[in-house]
Design an enzyme around this catalytic site. Structure first.
Site, mmCIF file in Angstrom:
data_model
loop_
_atom_site.group_PDB
_atom_site.id
_atom_site.type_symbol
_atom_site.label_atom_id
_atom_site.label_comp_id
_atom_site.label_asym_id
_atom_site.label_seq_id
_atom_site.Cartn_x
_atom_site.Cartn_y
_atom_site.Cartn_z
ATOM 1 N N THR A 18 11.052 -13.116 3.850
ATOM 2 C CA THR A 18 11.273 -13.355 2.376
ATOM 3 C C THR A 18 9.882 -13.570 1.654
ATOM 4 O O THR A 18 10.051 -13.243 0.414
ATOM 5 C CB THR A 18 11.753 -14.794 2.550
ATOM 6 O OG1 THR A 18 13.272 -14.905 3.258
ATOM 7 C CG2 THR A 18 11.852 -15.612 1.284
ATOM 8 N N SER A 61 13.433 -10.603 9.388
ATOM 9 C CA SER A 61 12.974 -10.838 10.761
ATOM 10 C C SER A 61 14.102 -10.804 11.921
ATOM 11 O O SER A 61 13.480 -10.498 13.104
ATOM 12 C CB SER A 61 12.356 -12.405 10.733
ATOM 13 O OG SER A 61 13.260 -13.194 10.434
ATOM 14 N N THR A 93 11.331 -16.122 7.953
ATOM 15 C CA THR A 93 11.544 -17.568 8.887
ATOM 16 C C THR A 93 12.530 -17.502 9.914
ATOM 17 O O THR A 93 12.465 -18.381 10.592
ATOM 18 C CB THR A 93 11.700 -18.532 7.670
ATOM 19 O OG1 THR A 93 12.751 -18.555 6.994
ATOM 20 C CG2 THR A 93 10.104 -18.711 6.949
ATOM 21 N N ASP A 94 13.640 -16.459 9.799
ATOM 22 C CA ASP A 94 14.571 -16.436 10.704
ATOM 23 C C ASP A 94 14.348 -16.757 12.061
ATOM 24 O O ASP A 94 15.015 -17.518 13.064
ATOM 25 C CB ASP A 94 15.717 -15.567 10.186
ATOM 26 C CG ASP A 94 16.670 -15.602 9.078
ATOM 27 O OD1 ASP A 94 16.449 -16.826 8.604
ATOM 28 O OD2 ASP A 94 17.226 -14.682 8.668
#
Length: 332
Positions: A18, A61, A93-94
């Site tokens: 992101t 990710s 961030t996942d």
């Protein structure tokens, strides 16, 4: 302020996510920005560190895997050997918490290694990517952050890779360490490390792709069929994401014990904070029963991180006894 010759060198590895996304309204955003694009947004950091950016990938990710992070670990070692005082990794961030913990297990460096990202993409008002990256660079350049192991820096907080987790889908405050709290924070351009882990995470050598390790969630009412389905193919190990302090329906306890006699089975909890218990509940399917049947307690590690640790240990050829001892140390 440091003179140019005195400023510490920091290497930035950009993996996408992101923080690097762009896109037109209505079509969704995709990773497009490279490492140098990210650095353009924080020119004032030139007074803090000499930052060199390297673009490793431009991907969400969820596409990352074990081999990607093992290769990244090699690049980080090379950067430090080449004189970098610290390293920053940006990604989505996942799976940020997985990358941070894998790097923590693969690296044994005194130099700070910091993983960061963003919850809001650069097209949105209040996108926090530049602030997170600036804080991460400050931490990577700070002598106070040496010997912490790998950390995640989000929302001006410094979190140990062992504990950090994403707990919200979209808030900028999504990341936290519910079991332990942050190690420190960044305030007024200063890095404050208030706490240090009692022990570093174990370091595990990468010896190629690990065998298959599956995650079995324990759901309300139990699901013995899922256990049978997951174990049909070749399997190196299993992590049970149990309820409470490490509990499963009594109807599943026997099958889990039978499996633990064949392959390592780790008992973790779905709760999100705290650790698996060892000697409180004595009913069938309680943690005393399951540990007595040969399951290995995950301690403070959540199920996802327990799977990463078990995978690397199996890939390195560890015995069941070595696996149990390592999980005990990792929970310290």
């Amino acid at each position: 302020m440091h003179s140019p010759a005195q400023r510490p060198r920091v290497t930035l590895f950009s993996l996408g996510g992101t923080i690097s996304m762009e896109g037109a309204a209505g079509s969704g955003v995709v990773p497009k920005l490279d490492a140098n694009d990210l650095l353009v947004g924080i020119p004032h950091l030139a007074a803090v560190a000499q930052v060199a950016g390297e673009t490793v990938s431009k991907a969400p990710s969820v596409e990352l895997g074990f081999a990607d992070i093992a290769a990244l670990a090699d690049r980080i070692r090379a950067a430090v050997a080449g004189g970098a005082a610290g390293v920053v990794v940006t990604q989505g961030t996942d799976t940020l918490e997985e990358t941070a913990y894998l790097l923590d297990l693969l690296l044994d460096l005194a130099e700070p290694v910091v993983v960061t990202g963003a919850m809001r993409d650069p097209t949105k008002p209040g996108a926090e990517g530049p602030a997170n990256l600036a804080a991460a660079i400050r931490v990577a350049a700070s002598p106070a952050a040496r010997d912490l192991g790998v950390v995640a820096v989000m929302n001006d907080e410094v979190h140990a890779a062992r504990y950090v987790a994403k707990r919200h889908t979209h808030k900028t405050s999504a990341f936290g360490s519910e079991s332990a709290g942050p190690l420190g924070w960044v305030v007024e351009d200063r890095v404050r490390i208030a706490f240090r882990p009692a022990e570093r995470s174990p370091t595990i050598a990468w010896k190629g792709a690990p065998p298959r390790v599956v995650l079995l969630p324990i759901v309300f009412g139990g699901d013995l069929q899922s256990l049978h389905d997951l174990t049909r193919g070749p399997l190196g190990g299993m992590v049970v994401e149990a309820v409470g302090g490490g509990h499963a329906p009594s109807a599943m306890a026997g099958a889990l014990g039978d499996l633990a006699a064949k392959i390592p089975v780790v008992l973790a909890t779905r709760v999100g904070a705290g650790e698996t218990l060892t000697k409180t509940y004595g009913y069938g399917g309680g943690e005393i029963d399951l540990l007595g049947r040969g399951l290995i307690g995950a301690g403070v590690l959540d199920a996802r991180k327990a799977r990463l640790l078990l995978s690397l240990l199996l890939g390195a050829g560890a015995s069941r006894e070595e696996i149990a001892e390592t999980f005990a140390r990792a929970s310290a």
